[in-house]
Scaffold this motif. Structure first.
Motif, PDB file in Angstrom:
ATOM      1  N   CYS A 102       0.840  -1.205   0.000  1.00 13.23           N
ATOM      2  CA  CYS A 102       0.000   0.000   0.000  1.00 13.23           C
ATOM      3  C   CYS A 102       0.874   1.255   0.000  1.00 13.23           C
ATOM      4  CB  CYS A 102      -0.927   0.013   1.221  1.00 13.23           C
ATOM      5  SG  CYS A 102      -2.173  -1.293   1.200  1.00 13.23           S
ATOM      6  N   LYS A 103       0.489   2.229  -0.809  1.00 11.85           N
ATOM      7  CA  LYS A 103       1.241   3.480  -0.913  1.00 11.85           C
ATOM      8  C   LYS A 103       1.006   4.365   0.303  1.00 11.85           C
ATOM      9  CE  LYS A 103       1.053   3.478  -5.969  1.00 11.85           C
ATOM     10  NZ  LYS A 103       0.612   4.218  -7.185  1.00 11.85           N
ATOM     11  N   SER A 104       1.831   5.389   0.384  1.00 11.39           N
ATOM     12  CA  SER A 104       1.706   6.352   1.486  1.00 11.39           C
ATOM     13  C   SER A 104       0.322   6.980   1.450  1.00 11.39           C
ATOM     14  CB  SER A 104       2.772   7.452   1.341  1.00 11.39           C
ATOM     15  OG  SER A 104       2.614   8.417   2.345  1.00 11.39           O
TER      16      SER A 104
ATOM     17  N   LYS B 142      -2.318   5.364   2.412  1.00  9.38           N
ATOM     18  CA  LYS B 142      -3.285   4.288   2.317  1.00  9.38           C
ATOM     19  C   LYS B 142      -2.978   3.234   3.370  1.00  9.38           C
ATOM     20  CE  LYS B 142      -4.334   4.847  -2.612  1.00  9.38           C
ATOM     21  NZ  LYS B 142      -5.780   5.080  -2.461  1.00  9.38           N
ATOM     22  N   TYR B 143      -3.936   2.449   3.682  1.00  7.71           N
ATOM     23  CA  TYR B 143      -3.725   1.383   4.646  1.00  7.71           C
ATOM     24  C   TYR B 143      -4.175   0.061   4.040  1.00  7.71           C
ATOM     25  CZ  TYR B 143      -8.725   1.254   5.661  1.00  7.71           C
ATOM     26  OH  TYR B 143     -10.086   1.123   5.555  1.00  7.71           O
ATOM     27  N   LYS B 144      -3.653  -1.036   4.585  1.00  8.11           N
ATOM     28  CA  LYS B 144      -3.940  -2.366   4.049  1.00  8.11           C
ATOM     29  C   LYS B 144      -5.233  -2.895   4.642  1.00  8.11           C
ATOM     30  CE  LYS B 144      -1.242  -5.754   5.245  1.00  8.11           C
ATOM     31  NZ  LYS B 144      -0.045  -6.618   5.325  1.00  8.11           N
ATOM     32  N   ILE B 145      -6.150  -3.199   3.732  1.00  7.62           N
ATOM     33  CA  ILE B 145      -7.420  -3.790   4.167  1.00  7.62           C
ATOM     34  C   ILE B 145      -7.260  -5.299   4.353  1.00  7.62           C
ATOM     35  CG2 ILE B 145      -9.824  -4.203   3.519  1.00  7.62           C
ATOM     36  CD1 ILE B 145      -9.727  -1.575   1.933  1.00  7.62           C
ATOM     37  N   SER B 146      -6.586  -5.952   3.370  1.00  3.44           N
ATOM     38  CA  SER B 146      -6.360  -7.399   3.470  1.00  3.44           C
ATOM     39  C   SER B 146      -5.082  -7.757   2.722  1.00  3.44           C
ATOM     40  CB  SER B 146      -7.549  -8.189   2.904  1.00  3.44           C
ATOM     41  OG  SER B 146      -7.719  -7.895   1.526  1.00  3.44           O
ATOM     42  N   ASP B 147      -4.437  -8.826   3.216  1.00  5.26           N
ATOM     43  CA  ASP B 147      -3.234  -9.309   2.538  1.00  5.26           C
ATOM     44  C   ASP B 147      -3.606  -9.950   1.198  1.00  5.26           C
ATOM     45  OD1 ASP B 147      -1.440  -8.556   4.536  1.00  5.26           O
ATOM     46  OD2 ASP B 147      -1.845 -10.414   5.666  1.00  5.26           O
ATOM     47  N   CYS B 148      -2.608 -10.002   0.343  1.00  7.64           N
ATOM     48  CA  CYS B 148      -2.845 -10.674  -0.935  1.00  7.64           C
ATOM     49  C   CYS B 148      -2.863 -12.186  -0.731  1.00  7.64           C
ATOM     50  CB  CYS B 148      -1.766 -10.297  -1.945  1.00  7.64           C
ATOM     51  SG  CYS B 148      -0.137 -11.009  -1.572  1.00  7.64           S
ATOM     52  N   THR B 149      -3.508 -12.847  -1.654  1.00  5.46           N
ATOM     53  CA  THR B 149      -3.418 -14.314  -1.745  1.00  5.46           C
ATOM     54  C   THR B 149      -2.726 -14.627  -3.067  1.00  5.46           C
ATOM     55  OG1 THR B 149      -5.553 -14.531  -2.851  1.00  5.46           O
ATOM     56  CG2 THR B 149      -5.564 -14.561  -0.421  1.00  5.46           C
TER      57      THR B 149
ATOM     58  N   THR C   2      -3.222  -7.451  -2.995  1.00  2.63           N
ATOM     59  CA  THR C   2      -3.385  -6.762  -1.723  1.00  2.63           C
ATOM     60  C   THR C   2      -4.473  -5.687  -1.864  1.00  2.63           C
ATOM     61  OG1 THR C   2      -1.048  -7.102  -1.218  1.00  2.63           O
ATOM     62  CG2 THR C   2      -2.202  -5.387   0.030  1.00  2.63           C
ATOM     63  N   GLN C   3      -5.362  -5.625  -0.864  1.00  3.70           N
ATOM     64  CA  GLN C   3      -6.437  -4.643  -0.858  1.00  3.70           C
ATOM     65  C   GLN C   3      -6.060  -3.475   0.036  1.00  3.70           C
ATOM     66  OE1 GLN C   3      -9.275  -5.035  -2.867  1.00  3.70           O
ATOM     67  NE2 GLN C   3      -7.974  -6.729  -3.625  1.00  3.70           N
ATOM     68  N   CYS C   4      -6.044  -2.241  -0.538  1.00  2.00           N
ATOM     69  CA  CYS C   4      -5.671  -1.051   0.201  1.00  2.00           C
ATOM     70  C   CYS C   4      -6.840  -0.074   0.267  1.00  2.00           C
ATOM     71  CB  CYS C   4      -4.484  -0.340  -0.468  1.00  2.00           C
ATOM     72  SG  CYS C   4      -2.979  -1.357  -0.545  1.00  2.00           S
ATOM     73  N   GLY C   5      -6.861   0.728   1.305  1.00  2.00           N
ATOM     74  CA  GLY C   5      -7.904   1.774   1.455  1.00  2.00           C
ATOM     75  C   GLY C   5      -7.293   3.110   1.819  1.00  2.00           C
ATOM     76  N   ASP C   6      -8.021   4.236   1.563  1.00  2.00           N
ATOM     77  CA  ASP C   6      -7.514   5.564   1.913  1.00  2.00           C
ATOM     78  C   ASP C   6      -7.556   5.757   3.426  1.00  2.00           C
ATOM     79  OD1 ASP C   6      -7.100   6.252  -0.747  1.00  2.00           O
ATOM     80  OD2 ASP C   6      -9.168   6.939  -1.012  1.00  2.00           O
ATOM     81  N   CYS C   7      -6.476   6.352   3.933  1.00  2.00           N
ATOM     82  CA  CYS C   7      -6.454   6.657   5.368  1.00  2.00           C
ATOM     83  C   CYS C   7      -7.487   7.755   5.650  1.00  2.00           C
ATOM     84  CB  CYS C   7      -5.081   7.170   5.778  1.00  2.00           C
ATOM     85  SG  CYS C   7      -3.787   5.903   5.666  1.00  2.00           S
ATOM     86  N   PRO C   8      -8.143   7.707   6.803  1.00  2.00           N
ATOM     87  CA  PRO C   8      -9.154   8.720   7.127  1.00  2.00           C
ATOM     88  C   PRO C   8      -8.485  10.088   7.389  1.00  2.00           C
ATOM     89  CG  PRO C   8      -8.848   7.154   8.939  1.00  2.00           C
ATOM     90  CD  PRO C   8      -8.039   6.674   7.810  1.00  2.00           C
TER      91      PRO C   8
END
Length: 284
Positions: free
Chosen positions: A262-264, A266-273, A278-284
């Motif tokens: 995940c880029k700066s 952003k945060y990791k929602i779930s690890d890749c399989t 890898t699933q990333c989301g925007d930091c609040p």
């Protein structure tokens, strides 16, 4: 013979005649099958075996012609039987050598059965070899084509190997190997493409193909299929390999890649399989 009136001495019988006893006033001709070659004979001699006379009063006997024979004291010569021969003056006939025939009676020589033929001892003929057999000549039986070879016509002097990708069909033809199999030049049977990563996708293959990178052979070895997501192949393998932990691949991959970070901001929602990034989301 005794002298005629007015004669003082007896006279020798001429050749071809004889006087078997004393006091005779005439000479008798030699019977058929006999001869007398000298004057003054008391008896005629039998013709030797291999000779004959067919008339009375013979001085010499005649040789039997080629293809005939006779015994002692013969008035004629007999023909040699089928399958045999004789030279002039023969007392008996000889059987033809292997690979030779004499058709009919009275032969003075045997015929050689050449390439693509054999000597039939029953019919006394040179016969052509049937399909699937061959002869180099001088035989009483044609040979079977060797394993891996064939011929399609009668009277053959040799057999031929099938083209690559084909195998003999009963020594009289060739059959293509089906997909999933192959045959090298001169093979006696089709072989499975069972080597690591091997397949053949069409009939008549001379060699097997190798599965390219990102694929593996199908279960029937008649083609290839892509590696599924999360697996890979560098080619030439029966199975696709699993990606390691932290790696991922798409379908038909020749290798795996490292999972995204995940880029700066952003945060990791779930690890890749192995098959999901890898699933990333925007930091609040």
């Amino acid at each position: 013979v005794a002298p005629s009136p007015g004669q003082v001495d007896c006279t020798d019988c001429p050749t071809g005649t004889h006087a078997p006893s004393e006091g005779l006033t005439s000479c008798s001709q030699c019977d058929i099958g006999k001869h007398s070659g000298v004057t003054g004979s008391a008896a005629c001699s039998d013709c030797a075996a291999g000779k004959f006379t067919s008339y009375t009063g013979a001085v010499v006997c005649t040789l039997c012609a080629g293809g005939k024979h006779s015994g002692q004291g013969a008035s004629s010569c007999d023909d040699c039987d089928e399958g045999s021969f004789s030279n002039p003056g023969s007392t008996s006939c000889e059987s033809c050598n292997q690979g030779y025939v004499s058709e009919g009676s009275g032969n003075n020589a045997c015929q050689y059965c050449g390439i693509g033929k054999y000597a039939d001892t029953a019919t006394h003929e040179c016969m052509p070899c049937v399909q699937g057999k061959f002869s180099v000549g001088g035989v009483t039986e044609c040979l079977d084509c060797e394993p891996g070879k064939f011929n399609t016509h009668s009277g053959a002097s040799s057999c031929s190997p099938c083209e690559p990708g084909n195998v003999p069909n009963g020594a009289t033809g060739c059959t293509q190997c089906t997909a999933g199999k192959y045959a090298a030049f001169g093979a006696t049977s089709c072989s499975d493409c069972s080597g690591e990563g091997q397949f053949s996708s069409s009939a008549g293959a001379a060699t097997c193909s190798t599965a390219p990178a990102g694929t593996k052979p199908t279960s029937d070895r008649q083609g290839t299929e892509n590696c599924s997501p999360g697996t890979y192949s560098v080619g030439g393998a029966n199975k696709c390999s699993e990606c390691a932990s932290g790696e991922i691949s798409n379908a038909g991959a020749a290798g795996c890649r490292i999972c995204a970070v995940c880029k700066s901001g952003k945060y990791k929602i779930s690890d890749c399989t192995t098959d999901t990034e890898t699933q990333c989301g925007d930091c609040p």
